[in-house]
Design an enzyme around this catalytic site. Sequence first.
Site, PDB file in Angstrom:
ATOM      1  N   GLU A   1       0.792  -1.227   0.000  1.00  0.00           N
ATOM      2  CA  GLU A   1       0.000   0.000   0.000  1.00  0.00           C
ATOM      3  C   GLU A   1       0.827   1.282   0.000  1.00  0.00           C
ATOM      4  O   GLU A   1       0.544   2.207   0.761  1.00  0.00           O
ATOM      5  CB  GLU A   1      -0.977   0.013   1.181  1.00  0.00           C
ATOM      6  CG  GLU A   1      -2.014  -1.096   1.122  1.00  0.00           C
ATOM      7  CD  GLU A   1      -3.194  -0.867   2.062  1.00  0.00           C
ATOM      8  OE1 GLU A   1      -3.088  -0.021   2.965  1.00  0.00           O
ATOM      9  OE2 GLU A   1      -4.224  -1.535   1.866  1.00  0.00           O
TER      10      GLU A   1
ATOM     11  N   GLU B   1      -6.049  -8.363   0.459  1.00  0.00           N
ATOM     12  CA  GLU B   1      -6.710  -8.066   1.737  1.00  0.00           C
ATOM     13  C   GLU B   1      -8.177  -7.753   1.490  1.00  0.00           C
ATOM     14  O   GLU B   1      -8.507  -6.938   0.633  1.00  0.00           O
ATOM     15  CB  GLU B   1      -6.085  -6.839   2.431  1.00  0.00           C
ATOM     16  CG  GLU B   1      -4.725  -7.080   3.016  1.00  0.00           C
ATOM     17  CD  GLU B   1      -4.183  -5.864   3.791  1.00  0.00           C
ATOM     18  OE1 GLU B   1      -4.991  -5.026   4.262  1.00  0.00           O
ATOM     19  OE2 GLU B   1      -2.958  -5.756   3.902  1.00  0.00           O
TER      20      GLU B   1
HETATM   21  C1  BDP Z   1      -4.483  -2.098   5.137  1.00  0.00           C
HETATM   22  C2  BDP Z   1      -3.105  -2.532   5.573  1.00  0.00           C
HETATM   23  C3  BDP Z   1      -3.090  -3.445   6.786  1.00  0.00           C
HETATM   24  C4  BDP Z   1      -4.100  -2.958   7.793  1.00  0.00           C
HETATM   25  C5  BDP Z   1      -5.473  -3.018   7.167  1.00  0.00           C
HETATM   26  C6  BDP Z   1      -6.553  -2.597   8.164  1.00  0.00           C
HETATM   27  O1  BDP Z   1      -2.391  -3.129   4.523  1.00  0.00           O
HETATM   28  O2  BDP Z   1      -1.808  -3.504   7.337  1.00  0.00           O
HETATM   29  O3  BDP Z   1      -4.060  -3.674   8.990  1.00  0.00           O
HETATM   30  O4  BDP Z   1      -5.536  -2.175   6.041  1.00  0.00           O
HETATM   31  O5  BDP Z   1      -6.775  -1.399   8.325  1.00  0.00           O
HETATM   32  O6  BDP Z   1      -4.400  -0.756   4.910  1.00  0.00           O
HETATM   33  O7  BDP Z   1      -7.132  -3.466   8.797  1.00  0.00           O
END
Ligand code: BDP
Length: 616
Positions: A421, A511
Amino acid sequence: MTMRPQETATRDRRPLDGIWDFALDPDGRGRTDRWFAGRLPGARDMAVPASYNDLVPDRAVREHVGEAWYQRTVRVPRGWAGERIVLHLESATHRATVWVGETEVVSHEGGYTPFEVDVTVHVRPGETVRVTVVVDNTLTFRSIPPGVVEDTEDGRRQTYWHDFVNYAGLHRSVWLHSTPRDHLTDITVVPGLDGTTGTIDWLVEASSQATETVAVILRDADGRVVAEDDAEAGPGGAAGTLTVPDVHRWAPGNGYLYDLEVRLIDGEEVLDSYHQSVGVRTVEVRGTELLINGEPFYFRGFGMHEDHDVIGKGHSDAHLVHDTELLHWIGANSLRTSHYPYSQDVLEHADRHGLVVIDEVAAVGQNMGLGGGIFGAQGYTTFSPETINDESREVHARAIRELVHRDKNHPSVVLWSIANEPESDTEAAEAYFRPLFALTRELDATRPVGFVNVMLAPHGTCRVSQFADVLMLNRHYGSYVHTGELAAAERAWTEELQAWATDRKPIIITEYGADTLAGLHSDPAEPWSEEYQVEYLEMNHRVLDSIDAVIGEHVWNFADFATKAGVMRVGGNKKGAFTRDRRPKAAAHALRERWRAARDRDAGPDDDHRTDRPAR
Ligand code: BDP
């Protein structure tokens, strides 16, 4: 560059894990006051490996910013007389300097890759020696990951832009080990397949090439010799190709490994020997597919963290075995080492268990657009001469070099992720990343390269994804945006993903996740409840299943994990399918149903993963 310490016919090793003396150095006096010259002032006990932060119920330890000292004595084995003696640290977060006795012997930048130093002249076999290590957890614009330290009325304050605790310490094993004076220095194996025949290109480097030969002996999992080769060691090393008819492939769910014994030989004498595991498999991106052994692979699994109660980011074999069992239980076939290189034990375990790995550099938080209460203060330009600049890129490049060097021989690793990111929608980002992609490809021409794209740089605005072989997207539709509105989230998400699919590259959703407090229930499903997490995942799966170019789903996260405090964080990030102590939420059961059904559909006739035990 290093080779992991081993016990072989010519090498020995002694772990320095256990209880060390430990002292914080909040005023930064240790170096000038020569703390390495005697017992650390005010020393207390500290376990290695572990993060130091949670081992003492004291805010000064948990939130310490700056240097922290470790010390112990070690008796050098008597039998090592005449050998080369090396001190090897698997990780010291985020940088360290080491003394043996009163001599400073090495410094290293980067908290997640190993380093070592030849200490032969500083020690005497049979005698004890004092080893002192100072680690520094400070994050700056010249570190990976980045951060800023400010002096405030309340002392030094560390700001950083990643969503996990800035755990520090000696997170992995420390070794004293011996090698012969003339020794092997590097081994590279590149597997290939030609029908049912396997090939292994091997390249071996040694400390001197005088009159030496390198011999390699390949044994199968039953110890039978299946191929042998040798070559003279020249200035570029010794190289050759092994051929294995009817090769047993390494494959997802079938972590079959050969053992390559590498010998450095002078006449009749074996000067040095080392064992390298080899999994014979191929990786290739073709169109919108990622092929392993020529077969399309679909990633099911998680972005993970090295994160546990008490030990923080310290490695523990018990937790490794448990987490692998849970991955198997849930039907996962893969993981991403979000957001830093994990312990080599994790990679070796993945090799043995046929788990597929996306291997990530610790470049996380290079994005000042993210923040707004989630990751802390902003107010900086991400890429600029004062912030992340050319010098930072050199640090990033070194981190990539060290990662590829360390993990190049792992069959489980099929894709490099060179950042998570980062800002990626600006000209500055494009200029920053272009050479890093080129470097990664130059270091390893056998694996695809990518980076993880953030929601702030949707299709059509991202200027870095042009360099990636595989698109990796983190999207939190229905959690961070359209919170609680799954129908709207589904429409927006489908529309964005359809746009990415027009790039005709494979897409992995690296994610998608919804914060969920274990034990919180609601009907109708409201955010934070276990029911909502299940419905959120179902919605995502409808979207992912509708797009052919999607070749993987990695739920964020495997387990709840520790973060710094914030208005969005209730005792950490709660997006885990499991709690931090690895109890399944309702989502874990839902994922299990989906993924195990898929695993059974995919299973080949000789896949071990039909059984209820992790494949090996
Ligand atoms: C993303 C990141 C991750 C965070 C996740 C979140 O890659 O490290 O923990 O979102 O906010 O931005 O849960």
